[in-house]
Design a protein around this motif. Structure first.
Motif, short mmCIF file in Angstrom:
data_model
loop_
_atom_site.label_atom_id
_atom_site.label_comp_id
_atom_site.label_asym_id
_atom_site.label_seq_id
_atom_site.Cartn_x
_atom_site.Cartn_y
_atom_site.Cartn_z
N SER A 1 0.84 -1.20 0.00
CA SER A 1 0.00 0.00 0.00
C SER A 1 0.87 1.26 0.00
O SER A 1 2.05 1.22 0.37
CB SER A 1 -0.90 0.02 1.22
N LEU A 2 0.26 2.35 -0.38
CA LEU A 2 0.93 3.63 -0.36
C LEU A 2 1.31 4.00 1.07
O LEU A 2 2.39 4.54 1.33
CB LEU A 2 0.01 4.70 -0.96
N ARG A 3 0.46 3.68 2.00
CA ARG A 3 0.74 3.97 3.42
C ARG A 3 1.97 3.19 3.92
O ARG A 3 2.76 3.70 4.70
CB ARG A 3 -0.47 3.65 4.29
N GLU A 4 2.10 1.95 3.46
CA GLU A 4 3.27 1.15 3.85
C GLU A 4 4.54 1.76 3.28
O GLU A 4 5.56 1.86 3.96
CB GLU A 4 3.10 -0.30 3.39
N ALA B 1 4.94 4.87 2.57
CA ALA B 1 5.15 6.10 3.34
C ALA B 1 5.85 5.79 4.65
O ALA B 1 6.78 6.48 5.05
CB ALA B 1 3.81 6.78 3.60
N ARG B 2 5.41 4.74 5.31
CA ARG B 2 6.04 4.34 6.58
C ARG B 2 7.50 3.96 6.38
O ARG B 2 8.38 4.38 7.13
CB ARG B 2 5.28 3.17 7.20
N GLU C 1 5.52 11.65 3.48
CA GLU C 1 4.09 11.79 3.75
C GLU C 1 3.26 11.07 2.68
O GLU C 1 3.57 11.19 1.49
CB GLU C 1 3.68 13.26 3.78
N PRO C 2 2.22 10.35 3.08
CA PRO C 2 1.37 9.67 2.10
C PRO C 2 0.81 10.60 1.03
O PRO C 2 0.73 10.23 -0.13
CB PRO C 2 0.24 9.07 2.95
N SER C 3 0.46 11.83 1.42
CA SER C 3 -0.08 12.78 0.43
C SER C 3 0.97 13.14 -0.62
O SER C 3 0.64 13.27 -1.80
CB SER C 3 -0.60 14.04 1.12
N SER D 1 1.26 10.14 -2.92
CA SER D 1 0.08 10.07 -3.78
C SER D 1 0.19 11.07 -4.92
O SER D 1 -0.09 10.74 -6.08
CB SER D 1 -1.18 10.35 -2.96
#
Length: 76
Positions: free
Chosen positions: A24-27, A29-30, A35-37, A40
């Motif tokens: 995922s994009l969140r992963e 980002a982590r 930042e996820p934004s 994205s």
């Protein structure tokens, strides 16, 4: 001389990389500390400027050693 100059755009291949890794994009980002934004916006071509540090952090997070796996030039 009579040839028009083609416009070039840098395309970031985040969506492809995430799909290949089932991530995922969140992963990302982590793992990258971005930042996820921001990720994205990079993934969707909404950034006017691309920071080399972000590309380096993405490459490090995904263990990529070839820039062509992260970005490519798109000619219009």
């Amino acid at each position: 001389m009579g040839k028009e100059k083609e416009e070039v755009k840098v395309e970031i291949l985040i969506n492809n990389l995430l799909a290949e890794r089932n991530m995922s994009l969140r992963e990302l980002a982590r793992l990258s500390g971005i930042e996820p934004s921001n990720l994205s916006n990079l993934a969707n071509g909404k950034r006017e400027r691309i920071y080399l540090e972000h590309i380096e952090r993405i490459a490090d997070a995904l263990e990529i050693d070839e820039i062509s796996k992260i970005m490519r030039l798109k000619y219009k």
